[in-house]
Design a protein around this motif. Structure first.
Motif, PDB file in Angstrom:
ATOM      1  N   SER A 195       0.721  -1.209   0.057  1.00 16.25           N
ATOM      2  CA  SER A 195       0.102   0.150   0.111  1.00 16.25           C
ATOM      3  C   SER A 195       0.849   1.233  -0.032  1.00 16.25           C
ATOM      4  N   SER A 196       2.249   1.092   0.635  1.00 15.01           N
ATOM      5  CA  SER A 196       3.126   2.250   0.759  1.00 15.01           C
ATOM      6  C   SER A 196       4.416   1.760   0.592  1.00 15.01           C
ATOM      7  N   GLY A 214       4.781  -1.139   3.153  1.00 14.65           N
ATOM      8  CA  GLY A 214       3.667  -1.292   4.216  1.00 14.65           C
ATOM      9  C   GLY A 214       2.584  -2.173   3.359  1.00 14.65           C
ATOM     10  N   GLU A 215       1.921  -2.564   4.500  1.00 12.50           N
ATOM     11  CA  GLU A 215       0.629  -2.929   4.055  1.00 12.50           C
ATOM     12  C   GLU A 215      -0.438  -2.753   5.399  1.00 12.50           C
ATOM     13  N   THR A 258       8.026   9.012   1.202  1.00 19.81           N
ATOM     14  CA  THR A 258       6.859   7.867   1.339  1.00 19.81           C
ATOM     15  C   THR A 258       6.313   7.923  -0.044  1.00 19.81           C
ATOM     16  N   PHE A 284       5.046  -3.685   8.527  1.00 10.21           N
ATOM     17  CA  PHE A 284       6.254  -3.131   7.514  1.00 10.21           C
ATOM     18  C   PHE A 284       7.186  -4.292   7.240  1.00 10.21           C
ATOM     19  N   GLN A 309       8.547   3.059   1.521  1.00 11.89           N
ATOM     20  CA  GLN A 309       9.296   4.139   2.233  1.00 11.89           C
ATOM     21  C   GLN A 309      10.795   3.902   1.689  1.00 11.89           C
TER      22      GLN A 309
END
Lengths: 110, 115
Positions: free
Chosen positions: A30-31, A92-93, A48, A98, A33
């Motif tokens: 989902s993201s 990240g989810e 991010t 993470f 970093q």
């Protein structure tokens, strides 16, 4: 098990050169970093990215998130000795999970 | 500088000692984390707390015992550790919606050496 692979593991270049490091996974995040960590210190957040295909620029650093949100790259233009450090990517989810890659250790020689 | 502080920065302990690591965040976050960083290995997530409740225990041995009295403070109690537990222990914090993962901010870490 989620797995983030970073490449190369080590990179030693001269000041002024350009470089790209990669962060790849078979999973969707989902993201993502990017961090830089210096010896004996905690990782410091650089950027991010959350949208597939997103490109972010931070001075001489350019970050890209893959269209499928599985991979990312970090490009540094005209590297300087101050860029030396361990570069970590983290995916990240949901529910604050993470996953970190093992990092790329960059050394920029004056 | 990041708003997450850790004490002590360095700790040397014997295998029979009991010690505690402390983490404090000043960012108004409601999720806190403990990670272990060993040489040549990726950061390993140990524990996650959301709103003071533990939501993740990543198969960590019971000789590591976390405590989160409020959203700003996180402890890691250590007892009867092994030499292979020597590592950099990092604390992090983030906002949490409870669904999506938000960006984490790390403290400087505690360098632990177990003799």
């Amino acid at each position: 098990t989620q797995l983030l692979e970073q490449s190369p593991q080590f990179l030693s270049i001269q000041e002024g050169e350009n470089l790209t490091v990669y962060c790849n996974s078979s999973s969707v995040f989902s993201s993502l970093q990017w961090y830089r960590q210096e010896p004996g210190e905690g990782p410091v957040l650089l950027v991010t990215v959350v949208t597939g295909g997103e490109v972010k620029k931070l001075k001489r650093l350019t970050f890209q998130f893959g269209d499928a949100r599985k991979d990312s790259s970090l490009h540094i233009t005209a590297a300087q000795p101050g860029d030396t450090g361990l570069y970590l990517c983290a995916g990240g989810e949901r529910f604050n999970k993470f996953y970190f890659g093992s990092g790329t250790k960059l050394n920029v020689k004056p | 500088e990041t708003g997450v502080t850790q004490t002590p920065r360095h700790l040397v302990m014997g295998m029979t000692n009991k010690k505690s690591l402390k983490c404090e965040q000043h960012l108004g976050h409601n999720a806190m984390y403990w990670y272990k960083q060993s040489a040549k290995k990726p950061l390993e997530l140990m524990f996650v707390y959301n709103f003071k409740e533990q939501t993740e225990n990543n198969s960590v041995p019971s000789r590591f015992s976390p405590e989160c009295p409020n959203s700003s403070h996180l402890f890691l109690h250590l007892h009867t550790l092994q030499p292979e537990d020597s590592a950099l222990y990092l604390c992090a914090s983030s906002h949490t919606s409870g669904i999506e993962a938000d960006t984490q901010y790390f403290g400087p870490g505690t360098r632990l050496t177990v003799l």
